[in-house]
Design a protein around this motif. Sequence first.
Motif, PDB file in Angstrom:
ATOM      1  N   VAL A  26       0.842  -1.199   0.000  1.00  0.00           N
ATOM      2  CA  VAL A  26       0.000   0.000   0.000  1.00  0.00           C
ATOM      3  C   VAL A  26       0.877   1.249   0.000  1.00  0.00           C
ATOM      4  O   VAL A  26       0.620   2.215  -0.715  1.00  0.00           O
ATOM      5  CB  VAL A  26      -0.965  -0.008   1.218  1.00  0.00           C
ATOM      6  CG1 VAL A  26      -1.714   1.309   1.323  1.00  0.00           C
ATOM      7  CG2 VAL A  26      -1.937  -1.170   1.120  1.00  0.00           C
ATOM      8  N   GLU A  41       2.378   1.689  -3.448  1.00  0.00           N
ATOM      9  CA  GLU A  41       1.339   2.123  -4.394  1.00  0.00           C
ATOM     10  C   GLU A  41       1.029   3.612  -4.214  1.00  0.00           C
ATOM     11  O   GLU A  41       0.939   4.361  -5.185  1.00  0.00           O
ATOM     12  CB  GLU A  41       0.072   1.287  -4.172  1.00  0.00           C
ATOM     13  CG  GLU A  41      -1.061   1.625  -5.111  1.00  0.00           C
ATOM     14  CD  GLU A  41      -2.277   0.763  -4.828  1.00  0.00           C
ATOM     15  OE1 GLU A  41      -3.384   1.329  -4.789  1.00  0.00           O
ATOM     16  OE2 GLU A  41      -2.116  -0.464  -4.646  1.00  0.00           O
ATOM     17  N   ARG A  42       0.882   4.047  -2.964  1.00  0.00           N
ATOM     18  CA  ARG A  42       0.600   5.464  -2.694  1.00  0.00           C
ATOM     19  C   ARG A  42       1.785   6.354  -3.091  1.00  0.00           C
ATOM     20  O   ARG A  42       1.601   7.443  -3.599  1.00  0.00           O
ATOM     21  CB  ARG A  42       0.258   5.669  -1.227  1.00  0.00           C
ATOM     22  CG  ARG A  42      -1.111   5.131  -0.882  1.00  0.00           C
ATOM     23  CD  ARG A  42      -1.496   5.477   0.525  1.00  0.00           C
ATOM     24  NE  ARG A  42      -2.768   4.856   0.872  1.00  0.00           N
ATOM     25  CZ  ARG A  42      -3.300   4.918   2.068  1.00  0.00           C
ATOM     26  NH1 ARG A  42      -2.698   5.565   3.040  1.00  0.00           N
ATOM     27  NH2 ARG A  42      -4.454   4.318   2.297  1.00  0.00           N
TER      28      ARG A  42
END
Length: 167
Positions: free
Chosen positions: A15, A18-19
């Motif tokens: 995550v 991805e961010r």
Amino acid sequence: PLAGDEFESVDDLDVARERANARADAMRIERISAKAGQGKVTLSSIAASVSSGNQTGIDTHGLNVILKVDFQGSIEAIRQAIQALPQENVSLRFLLQAPGDVSLSDVDLAVASEGIVFGFNVKAPGSVKKYAKQKSVEIRLYKVIYDLIDDLRNAMEGLLDLAEEEV
């Protein structure tokens, strides 16, 4: 991180990655303007176009600047010195202000925005200089802050429209 940047914490590495990638892409798109110009823009070419009255395709009231410096604190010092310059007729638009050497992405940004790259106490590797020459981008490197300020002042004065006065 830059001064004032906020940190975000997540529990999962995927995550976070991805961010981070999404944020990097968004920042790159934000930096590169939608107008992609192919014309060569230099301080002297802008001043010459203003003096000859041929202003088609060039925004003579704004100068796009990419500023690369040695340390984050240098950005703030240069910005304060530039804010002291009169900017009622010509505005400087800082598309990027970042520490580090001049890179290929800086040259790409200058091409897309018809801007000029200014460097203070940084280097431009030979490959970057060659790429900038191919793309007709001007890179100006300085070791003395006053030389940079003087060149910006001269550019802004060269961009000013002639004042007509009726007698």
